[in-house]
Design a protein around this motif. Sequence first.
Motif, short mmCIF file in Angstrom:
data_model
loop_
_atom_site.label_atom_id
_atom_site.label_comp_id
_atom_site.label_asym_id
_atom_site.label_seq_id
_atom_site.Cartn_x
_atom_site.Cartn_y
_atom_site.Cartn_z
N ASP A 22 57.61 38.53 56.03
CA ASP A 22 58.28 37.52 55.55
C ASP A 22 58.12 37.87 53.76
OD1 ASP A 22 60.13 35.13 53.89
OD2 ASP A 22 58.85 34.33 54.13
N CYS A 23 59.08 38.35 52.84
CA CYS A 23 58.27 39.11 51.72
C CYS A 23 58.83 38.23 50.61
CB CYS A 23 59.35 40.56 51.35
SG CYS A 23 59.03 41.89 52.22
N ARG A 24 59.41 37.22 50.60
CA ARG A 24 59.68 35.94 49.64
C ARG A 24 58.57 35.58 48.25
NH1 ARG A 24 62.95 31.65 53.19
NH2 ARG A 24 60.70 31.85 54.17
N GLY A 25 57.35 35.71 49.11
CA GLY A 25 56.17 35.73 47.69
C GLY A 25 55.77 36.30 48.01
N ALA A 26 56.27 37.73 48.18
CA ALA A 26 55.12 38.67 47.66
C ALA A 26 54.87 39.69 46.48
CB ALA A 26 55.61 40.41 48.56
N THR A 27 55.85 39.14 45.25
CA THR A 27 56.02 39.54 43.97
C THR A 27 54.74 38.43 43.91
OG1 THR A 27 58.87 40.00 43.91
CG2 THR A 27 57.54 39.62 41.96
N ALA A 28 54.79 37.41 44.29
CA ALA A 28 54.27 36.00 43.01
C ALA A 28 52.62 36.25 43.29
CB ALA A 28 54.32 34.88 43.73
N VAL A 29 52.65 36.56 44.49
CA VAL A 29 51.14 37.29 45.53
C VAL A 29 50.56 38.25 45.01
CG1 VAL A 29 49.28 37.89 47.45
CG2 VAL A 29 51.35 36.32 47.57
N GLU A 30 51.50 38.90 44.39
CA GLU A 30 50.98 40.95 44.27
C GLU A 30 50.81 39.79 42.80
OE1 GLU A 30 54.50 43.40 44.50
OE2 GLU A 30 53.49 44.06 47.12
N PHE A 31 51.62 39.67 41.56
CA PHE A 31 51.36 38.94 40.09
C PHE A 31 49.73 38.64 40.17
CE2 PHE A 31 51.58 36.27 36.56
CZ PHE A 31 52.33 37.71 35.48
N ALA A 32 49.55 37.39 40.72
CA ALA A 32 48.80 36.69 41.08
C ALA A 32 47.47 37.89 40.71
CB ALA A 32 48.63 35.86 41.90
N LEU A 33 46.97 38.85 41.65
CA LEU A 33 46.20 39.96 41.89
C LEU A 33 46.00 40.49 40.97
CD1 LEU A 33 46.86 40.49 45.87
CD2 LEU A 33 45.27 39.57 44.55
N VAL A 34 46.93 40.71 40.23
CA VAL A 34 47.28 41.80 38.84
C VAL A 34 46.92 40.89 37.48
CG1 VAL A 34 48.53 43.40 37.79
CG2 VAL A 34 48.34 42.91 40.05
N ALA A 35 47.53 40.72 37.18
CA ALA A 35 47.45 39.17 36.69
C ALA A 35 45.72 38.79 36.09
CB ALA A 35 48.27 37.88 36.70
N THR A 36 45.16 38.10 36.91
CA THR A 36 43.95 37.99 36.21
C THR A 36 43.09 39.13 35.87
OG1 THR A 36 43.74 35.86 38.41
CG2 THR A 36 41.90 36.96 37.53
N PRO A 37 43.10 40.15 36.28
CA PRO A 37 42.12 41.20 36.08
C PRO A 37 42.55 41.85 34.03
CG PRO A 37 42.60 41.79 37.94
CD PRO A 37 43.11 40.47 37.61
N PHE A 38 44.12 41.84 34.09
CA PHE A 38 45.30 42.31 33.07
C PHE A 38 44.63 41.06 31.96
CE2 PHE A 38 48.79 41.70 30.43
CZ PHE A 38 48.70 43.01 29.74
N LEU A 39 44.62 39.63 32.27
CA LEU A 39 44.54 39.14 31.13
C LEU A 39 43.33 39.26 30.73
CD1 LEU A 39 46.41 35.97 32.41
CD2 LEU A 39 47.34 38.12 30.70
N ALA A 40 42.42 39.17 31.66
CA ALA A 40 40.86 39.33 31.35
C ALA A 40 40.52 40.73 30.74
CB ALA A 40 39.95 39.40 32.47
N LEU A 41 40.92 41.70 30.57
CA LEU A 41 41.12 42.85 29.27
C LEU A 41 41.36 42.53 28.25
CD1 LEU A 41 40.59 45.97 30.16
CD2 LEU A 41 42.31 46.57 30.91
N LEU A 42 42.46 42.48 28.49
CA LEU A 42 43.37 41.95 27.25
C LEU A 42 42.02 41.05 26.33
CD1 LEU A 42 46.22 42.49 25.95
CD2 LEU A 42 47.08 40.41 26.80
N VAL A 43 42.06 39.07 26.86
CA VAL A 43 41.28 39.10 26.20
C VAL A 43 39.38 40.02 25.49
CG1 VAL A 43 39.63 37.05 26.16
CG2 VAL A 43 41.52 36.79 26.95
N ALA A 44 39.20 40.88 26.83
CA ALA A 44 38.48 41.37 26.01
C ALA A 44 38.16 42.24 24.62
CB ALA A 44 37.93 41.79 27.40
N ILE A 45 39.65 43.60 24.88
CA ILE A 45 40.10 43.88 23.69
C ILE A 45 40.37 43.23 23.05
CG2 ILE A 45 42.25 45.87 23.28
CD1 ILE A 45 42.47 46.26 26.20
N LEU A 46 41.48 42.27 22.61
CA LEU A 46 40.94 41.03 21.47
C LEU A 46 40.14 41.01 20.30
CD1 LEU A 46 43.42 39.66 19.80
CD2 LEU A 46 43.70 38.27 21.41
N GLN A 47 39.31 40.03 21.65
CA GLN A 47 37.68 40.02 21.29
C GLN A 47 36.70 40.91 20.71
OE1 GLN A 47 35.19 36.42 22.31
NE2 GLN A 47 34.63 38.20 23.86
#
Length: 184
Positions: A22-47
Amino acid sequence: MAQVKIPSVKRIRNRSGAFMKDCRGATAVEFALVATPFLALLVAILQTFLVFFAQELLEGVVQQSSRQILTGQTQSQQATQAAFHQTVCNQVSVLFTCSKIFVDVRVATSWSTADTSALVPTYDSQGNVNNMQFNPGNAGDIVVVRVMYLWPVLLGPLGFNLSNQPNNMRLILATAAFQNEPSS
């Protein structure tokens, strides 16, 4: 005693196989795994950008403001520390809070004794800074101008932290050292 029904191995395999296919939630799970470090890096760069931008702005303002001491304008106008502080503040008021700007102007006896290190503000019982001086010197004197600002930093995600002072503050320092022009 109640009897517990144990599912067969075949039935467990069928259920787990269907779950894995079942792949219906795979995109959401993958995004959740990638979004957290991406947003953390974005905040660090901005600061980091904001701290370096503020540092460069303060450096430019100190160079411009110190020119008034270098050329003798401050001395001829008998300007006070508050007046020089206001001169600095007028140039950076868009990005800085004037009450967090500290100005220290001292005369050095020689180039080897000129102290250009950060001067950590100390406070009296009323909360006023009590270790800043203002001595623009006379013609030919070696003068060190230090302007400090306590920049608030956010605690970054994943342990990223730019603070170098208590209470999540970063001391930004801009320094100018020069020899006053001779009087004409």
